[in-house]
Scaffold this motif. Structure first.
Motif, short mmCIF file in Angstrom:
data_model
loop_
_atom_site.label_atom_id
_atom_site.label_comp_id
_atom_site.label_asym_id
_atom_site.label_seq_id
_atom_site.Cartn_x
_atom_site.Cartn_y
_atom_site.Cartn_z
N ILE A 84 0.74 -1.13 0.10
CA ILE A 84 -0.03 0.02 -0.01
C ILE A 84 1.03 1.11 -0.03
O ILE A 84 0.70 2.25 -0.65
CB ILE A 84 -0.97 0.08 1.31
N VAL A 85 1.93 1.23 0.67
CA VAL A 85 2.95 2.43 1.05
C VAL A 85 3.52 2.58 -0.56
O VAL A 85 3.53 3.67 -1.00
CB VAL A 85 4.04 2.29 1.88
N ARG A 86 3.81 1.56 -1.09
CA ARG A 86 4.47 1.79 -2.54
C ARG A 86 3.56 2.02 -3.50
O ARG A 86 3.96 2.83 -4.41
CB ARG A 86 5.41 0.33 -2.85
N ILE A 87 2.54 1.66 -3.48
CA ILE A 87 1.41 2.12 -4.35
C ILE A 87 1.01 3.63 -4.09
O ILE A 87 1.05 4.56 -5.03
CB ILE A 87 0.02 1.27 -4.34
N LEU A 88 0.83 4.04 -2.98
CA LEU A 88 0.64 5.52 -2.60
C LEU A 88 1.87 6.22 -3.05
O LEU A 88 1.68 7.33 -3.49
CB LEU A 88 0.32 5.58 -1.26
N GLU A 89 3.06 5.60 -3.00
CA GLU A 89 4.49 6.58 -3.35
C GLU A 89 4.32 6.63 -4.83
O GLU A 89 4.72 7.72 -5.32
CB GLU A 89 5.53 5.71 -2.73
N SER A 90 3.69 5.60 -5.53
CA SER A 90 3.81 5.65 -6.94
C SER A 90 2.90 6.68 -7.54
O SER A 90 3.11 7.35 -8.55
CB SER A 90 3.67 4.39 -7.75
N PHE A 91 1.96 6.85 -6.73
CA PHE A 91 0.80 7.89 -7.14
C PHE A 91 1.37 9.35 -7.01
O PHE A 91 1.37 10.34 -7.92
CB PHE A 91 -0.57 7.91 -6.20
N VAL A 92 2.13 9.59 -5.84
CA VAL A 92 2.82 10.78 -5.74
C VAL A 92 4.06 10.98 -6.59
O VAL A 92 3.82 12.04 -7.17
CB VAL A 92 3.52 10.70 -4.34
N PHE A 93 4.69 10.02 -7.15
CA PHE A 93 5.69 10.13 -7.93
C PHE A 93 4.98 10.43 -9.37
O PHE A 93 5.61 11.29 -10.38
CB PHE A 93 6.66 9.05 -8.01
N THR A 94 4.04 9.69 -9.80
CA THR A 94 3.33 10.07 -10.99
C THR A 94 3.00 11.33 -11.21
O THR A 94 2.94 12.08 -11.96
CB THR A 94 2.60 8.89 -11.28
#
Length: 159
Positions: A142-152
């Motif tokens: 979940i943290v990595r997916i949320l992180e990917s949202f931020v980076f995108t």
């Protein structure tokens, strides 16, 4: 701040490498004991199995971070860029809800394991430690997916 960046970049790698070294050492010890001393160690296979379970759950977040999950994206690459971005976003949203769902029910499994007081056969270790791997793995995903949202989002702002 450097420590946080380093942990963000290498946290899963360090854990997975550590687990792998422990598994190799324990199984090497088991082989030496069995074939050289004709004496089998009871706990070695159980410990290796539990470390493998932990490795599997920790690797979920690592694969999301590295975008190295199993996927068939040939058709997606044939589509226009806008459609590709929409499909990528939709995939991330579905994955996020999926891992939140799994995290919710993994808490139930851990609670049931705590109530049962079950111990592992050879190590006599509380089985809750094995089942905690699901909570850690799904939370890291979940943290990595949320992180990917931020980076995108940050990448789209720059464009």
């Amino acid at each position: 701040m450097r420590i946080i960046r380093w942990l963000d970049a290498h946290f899963e790698e360090v854990i997975l490498t550590f687990f792998l070294y422990i598994m190799v050492a324990v199984m090497g010890y088991q082989v030496v004991m069995r074939y050289l001393f004709n004496n089998s160690v009871v706990w070695s296979e159980e410990l290796t199995r539990y470390l493998f379970v932990w490795s599997a759950f920790v690797s979920i977040g690592y694969c999301i971070k590295k975008r190295s999950s199993i996927k068939i994206d040939q058709i997606v690459h044939l589509m226009p860029k806008v459609v590709q971005k929409v499909i990528l976003l939709l995939t991330k949203v579905v994955s996020l809800f999926f891992f939140v769902y799994l995290l919710r029910y993994s808490f139930n499994v851990v609670q049931a394991t705590i109530k049962s007081g079950q111990l592992s056969p050879a190590l006599q270790m509380p089985m809750v430690f094995v089942h905690l791997a699901s909570i850690v793995g799904f939370a890291m995903a979940i943290v990595r997916i949320l992180e990917s949202f931020v980076f995108t989002a940050a990448k789209n702002v720059e464009e």
